[in-house]
Write a protein that holds these residues in place. Structure first.
Motif, PDB file in Angstrom:
ATOM      1  N   ILE B 227      17.654 -23.473 -28.835  1.00 32.45           N
ATOM      2  CA  ILE B 227      17.723 -22.011 -28.955  1.00 32.45           C
ATOM      3  C   ILE B 227      16.511 -21.472 -29.730  1.00 32.45           C
ATOM      4  O   ILE B 227      15.881 -20.491 -29.326  1.00 32.45           O
ATOM      5  CB  ILE B 227      19.027 -21.599 -29.681  1.00 32.45           C
ATOM      6  CG1 ILE B 227      20.233 -21.872 -28.792  1.00 32.45           C
ATOM      7  CG2 ILE B 227      18.986 -20.134 -30.117  1.00 32.45           C
ATOM      8  CD1 ILE B 227      20.462 -20.875 -27.695  1.00 32.45           C
ATOM      9  N   THR B 228      16.198 -22.126 -30.849  1.00 32.42           N
ATOM     10  CA  THR B 228      15.126 -21.617 -31.712  1.00 32.42           C
ATOM     11  C   THR B 228      13.787 -21.532 -30.978  1.00 32.42           C
ATOM     12  O   THR B 228      13.153 -20.470 -30.988  1.00 32.42           O
ATOM     13  CB  THR B 228      15.018 -22.460 -32.995  1.00 32.42           C
ATOM     14  OG1 THR B 228      16.316 -22.577 -33.551  1.00 32.42           O
ATOM     15  CG2 THR B 228      14.091 -21.821 -33.997  1.00 32.42           C
ATOM     16  N   PRO B 229      13.328 -22.613 -30.330  1.00 34.28           N
ATOM     17  CA  PRO B 229      12.055 -22.464 -29.597  1.00 34.28           C
ATOM     18  C   PRO B 229      12.139 -21.456 -28.456  1.00 34.28           C
ATOM     19  O   PRO B 229      11.151 -20.806 -28.132  1.00 34.28           O
ATOM     20  CB  PRO B 229      11.767 -23.879 -29.063  1.00 34.28           C
ATOM     21  CG  PRO B 229      12.992 -24.670 -29.272  1.00 34.28           C
ATOM     22  CD  PRO B 229      13.806 -24.004 -30.333  1.00 34.28           C
ATOM     23  N   LEU B 230      13.326 -21.320 -27.862  1.00 36.21           N
ATOM     24  CA  LEU B 230      13.493 -20.367 -26.764  1.00 36.21           C
ATOM     25  C   LEU B 230      13.331 -18.933 -27.259  1.00 36.21           C
ATOM     26  O   LEU B 230      12.688 -18.105 -26.613  1.00 36.21           O
ATOM     27  CB  LEU B 230      14.892 -20.541 -26.163  1.00 36.21           C
ATOM     28  CG  LEU B 230      15.132 -20.017 -24.749  1.00 36.21           C
ATOM     29  CD1 LEU B 230      14.339 -20.822 -23.737  1.00 36.21           C
ATOM     30  CD2 LEU B 230      16.614 -20.077 -24.411  1.00 36.21           C
ATOM     31  N   VAL B 231      13.890 -18.643 -28.439  1.00 40.61           N
ATOM     32  CA  VAL B 231      13.862 -17.270 -28.957  1.00 40.61           C
ATOM     33  C   VAL B 231      12.574 -16.986 -29.731  1.00 40.61           C
ATOM     34  O   VAL B 231      11.985 -15.924 -29.584  1.00 40.61           O
ATOM     35  CB  VAL B 231      15.107 -17.017 -29.859  1.00 40.61           C
ATOM     36  CG1 VAL B 231      15.047 -15.637 -30.500  1.00 40.61           C
ATOM     37  CG2 VAL B 231      16.393 -17.166 -29.058  1.00 40.61           C
ATOM     38  N   LEU B 232      12.145 -17.945 -30.548  1.00 37.12           N
ATOM     39  CA  LEU B 232      11.021 -17.677 -31.458  1.00 37.12           C
ATOM     40  C   LEU B 232       9.713 -18.365 -31.052  1.00 37.12           C
ATOM     41  O   LEU B 232       8.695 -18.157 -31.704  1.00 37.12           O
ATOM     42  CB  LEU B 232      11.398 -18.108 -32.881  1.00 37.12           C
ATOM     43  CG  LEU B 232      12.570 -17.359 -33.531  1.00 37.12           C
ATOM     44  CD1 LEU B 232      12.894 -17.954 -34.893  1.00 37.12           C
ATOM     45  CD2 LEU B 232      12.259 -15.877 -33.686  1.00 37.12           C
ATOM     46  N   GLY B 233       9.771 -19.202 -30.015  1.00 34.21           N
ATOM     47  CA  GLY B 233       8.571 -19.941 -29.620  1.00 34.21           C
ATOM     48  C   GLY B 233       7.719 -19.197 -28.620  1.00 34.21           C
ATOM     49  O   GLY B 233       8.201 -18.316 -27.904  1.00 34.21           O
ATOM     50  N   GLY B 234       6.457 -19.568 -28.547  1.00 38.47           N
ATOM     51  CA  GLY B 234       5.538 -19.018 -27.550  1.00 38.47           C
ATOM     52  C   GLY B 234       5.607 -19.840 -26.275  1.00 38.47           C
ATOM     53  O   GLY B 234       6.457 -20.732 -26.155  1.00 38.47           O
ATOM     54  N   PRO B 235       4.708 -19.558 -25.326  1.00 32.95           N
ATOM     55  CA  PRO B 235       4.778 -20.251 -24.039  1.00 32.95           C
ATOM     56  C   PRO B 235       4.730 -21.771 -24.138  1.00 32.95           C
ATOM     57  O   PRO B 235       5.330 -22.454 -23.320  1.00 32.95           O
ATOM     58  CB  PRO B 235       3.542 -19.720 -23.298  1.00 32.95           C
ATOM     59  CG  PRO B 235       3.272 -18.400 -23.906  1.00 32.95           C
ATOM     60  CD  PRO B 235       3.668 -18.524 -25.343  1.00 32.95           C
TER      61      PRO B 235
END
Lengths: 382, 289
Positions: B227-235
């Motif tokens: 969830i975290t990389p999906l919401v707060l991560g870049g491409p």
């Protein structure tokens, strides 16, 4: 007087017998276990046996779901007594995965996008066969939209067309002028001048479609795949974020995290209605799509057909379209669509939809396995 | 064996049977399904072909793409764990040594758990976004004229993970510190050690099991998040669990997704096994309890 005993009453009576000492504990536990096992075995088949009191609908959430709930589902429940339970999904792939993991009858109607989705579901044996006699309002629908589905499912229908729209270019007018947008078209998404202010949907089809436009190719007949992947990589390196839902698209544009992205016409119109200075431009060969209400195999057909007919009634379809900001599938030559719908992006007053380019289902589904996987890698820096 | 002894021997199993049934049905049976699935194949239409094929495993184990993302995931989880340890230790120490308001501090520590993890993660968008709290404050103060891009990169992913995992670290260290007799520190100072020396020589070594337990929890939970990389991560900020999600949801390739999820499970399981070999699971149970 006798009355039908439900499971709760049966449990309460058994419990009372235990407390009175009429039933030993071991026998009680055995009965409880047997009841649990019976419930577990019977539950998947209950949908087939009981009279239909509810239908499950899954759609795109946000303003689209709100429009359907207010203008179609609640009035339908009031009229028929059948409850419509609505869920949401982020995309057709995600929904298909859920359906694959479900029991037949668990999911009933889905708001699918694109004929390629319909063809994919048909290929997986998930199509049903609608009794069109139960959906007389189908006569108001643009014939071209119906025929394309018939071709996929050998003459029968598993869905009714419901609306259409485009995935065009959405841009913040404070930072990008209308002239710049028209001049650069799809190539603005790979323009260094907007680095870190570019967004994009994390959907392989949309990425590939726009890459085709950026490399001057036909989206339904790419000849230089490598050039497309290079364009997708260029976009990735300039983009701040791939968005994954309509709500995220609207938030990124409204909060000015990004200045330009491709976007869904109805969502961008909703932003404009909210007062945001967001422009919308469909480039030549822009991505057109039609959405349908798809009935899955194993669903209670008559109840679903009744709901679809209700949803296609001109007064309902027009109200939903005005709420979700996508033109309805109703033929403007047969139905008076009111004042707002002709102002919506992608609206075609002729009802022929000649001006829109749709994805060729056979072409896109033929590349699905390969391109979706490759995009997964390119997206992550490869 | 007398009937009393036999009954006593049976009792723990009888008491454990509901939990064992739940674990068996909800964990081991699905796990077996996943193992079986990992040997199937996906056809071009998305349908699965049953059988015993090693293709998915060959791809998962030999493709550099998966290896690189796995290494990147472990790196992000390790950085997160170190940050949690550095930030969590002083907080846990402060709570353990505070008098009177300990319960309030512990309650404050637990408060974030009352809010959905996704909402907590998304709250960073309102803090770090272009029109978020920090940019708005800096612009209002005249420190910057244009908002700074702070979101959607690896740093924000780590920040989100630290936000999520820090309470787990603090609780584990706190439990460990609570078990240390404070007289030991007094004894060290009475023997001439400074406060800092008594901490380094007495308190820190004795609290290491708690630190290790917190570290293990943070690492395992961090490495498994998507969830975290999906919401707060870049491409390009995906983690390994995102690959599993994509294989199963986007590509409808359940067999490959199963192989990838088992691969991650094996790596993290190995880490837990090493921890158990050298430190035992007892401390971890205390922290979780």
């Amino acid at each position: 007087m006798t009355r039908k005993m439900d499971a709760t009453t049966r449990y309460e009576r058994a419990r009372e017998r235990v407390l009175n000492g009429d039933l030993d504990r071991r026998k009680f536990m055995g009965l409880l276990g047997a009841a649990g096992a019976a419930y577990g075995l019977v539950t998947p088949y209950r949908a087939l046996a009981q009279s239909v009191s509810e239908v499950r609908f899954d759609g795109w959430g946000g303003v689209v779901s709100e429009a359907l709930r207010a203008n179609a589902f609640d009035p339908f429940t009031a009229e028929t007594g059948i409850t419509v339970v609505d869920g949401t999904f982020g995309g057709g792939d995600e929904y298909l995965s859920r359906v694959k993991a479900s029991q037949p009858g668990e999911y009933n109607i889905a708001h699918l996008s694109g004929v390629f989705d319909y063809a994919r579901y048909h290929g997986l044996g998930l199509t049903s066969e609608l009794n069109e006699a139960n959906i007389p309002n189908l006569e108001y629908v643009i014939p071209k939209l119906v025929e394309v589905f018939r071709k996929v499912s050998d003459g029968s229908l598993s869905c009714v067309p419901y609306d259409y729209g485009t995935t065009g270019l959405a841009y913040n007018r404070k930072h990008i002028s209308d002239e710049e947008m028209k001049e650069k078209g799809a190539k603005i998404l790979i323009d260094e001048a907007h680095k870190d202010k570019i967004g994009g949907w994390s959907d392989w089809r949309t990425r590939m479609w726009y890459a085709a436009l950026q490399t001057d190719q036909d989206p339904n007949g790419v000849t230089d795949e490598d050039a497309c992947w290079d364009a997708i990589r260029a976009h990735r390196d300039l983009a701040l974020k791939y968005w994954t839902s309509g709500a995220e698209l609207m938030s990124l544009l409204a909060e000015e995290e990004i200045h330009v992205t491709e976007g869904w016409s109805g969502r961008i119109y909703a932003l404009q209605e909210q007062g945001h200075d967001i422009g919308y431009y469909d480039p030549p060969n822009g991505y057109g799509w039609q959405e349908c209400m798809f009935v899955l195999k194993g669903s209670p057909m008559e109840a679903c057909e009744e709901l679809l007919n209700f949803m296609l009634a001109p007064e309902t379809a027009i109200a939903v379209a005005e709420g979700q900001n996508y033109p309805p599938a109703l033929d403007p030559q047969k139905v008076e669509l009111g004042d707002k719908i002709p102002t919506l992006p992608a609206f075609d007053p002729s009802g022929t939809l000649e001006g829109l380019t749709f994805a060729d289902p056979a072409y896109w589904n033929g590349h699905e396995a390969d391109w979706s996987k490759t995009f997964g890698r390119v997206q992550k820096g490869y | 064996m007398s009937s009393v002894e036999a009954r006593e021997a049976r009792q723990p199993w009888i008491l454990l049977s509901p939990a064992l049934t739940a674990v068996g049905l909800l964990l081991f049976v699905p796990l077996i399904f996943i193992v079986v699935y990992s040997f199937w194949l996906r056809t071009a239409t998305g349908a699965d072909v049953a059988g015993f094929h090693l293709d998915n495993w060959a791809e998962a184990l030999t493709d550099a793409f998966y290896r690189d993302i796995l290494i990147s995931t472990l790196r992000i989880a390790a950085i997160t764990t170190v940050v949690c340890a550095l930030a969590g230790y002083p907080a846990a120490y402060f709570i353990a040594r505070s008098r009177g308001n300990k319960m309030i501090l512990l309650l404050l520590l637990m408060l974030p758990f009352w809010i959905s993890y996704i909402i907590r993660t998304m709250s960073w968008i309102n803090i770090l976004g272009v029109s978020g709290a920090i940019n708005s404050a800096l612009m209002a103060l005249g420190v910057i004229s244009e908002p700074i891009n702070m979101l959607y990169n690896e740093t924000t992913v780590i920040l989100g993970l630290v936000h999520f995992l820090l309470p787990f670290m603090i609780l584990n260290i706190y439990v460990s510190l609570e078990g240390i007799d404070t007289n030991l520190e007094d004894a060290a100072t009475s023997l001439g050690a400074t406060r800092w020396q008594s901490f380094l020589e007495v308190t820190l070594p004795l609290s290491l099991p708690g630190l290790a337990a917190g570290g293990l929890l943070c690492f395992v939970l961090g490495a498994g998040t998507y969830i975290t990389p999906l919401v707060l991560g870049g491409p390009t900020d995906a983690m390994f669990a995102n690959l599993v999600f994509e294989a199963i949801i986007t590509q409808l390739n359940w067999p490959l997704g199963s192989a990838l999820s088992l691969m991650l499970l094996a790596v993290l399981g190995l880490l837990v096994a090493i921890y158990n070999r050298y430190l035992g699971m007892a401390q971890l149970m205390k922290g979780l309890g």
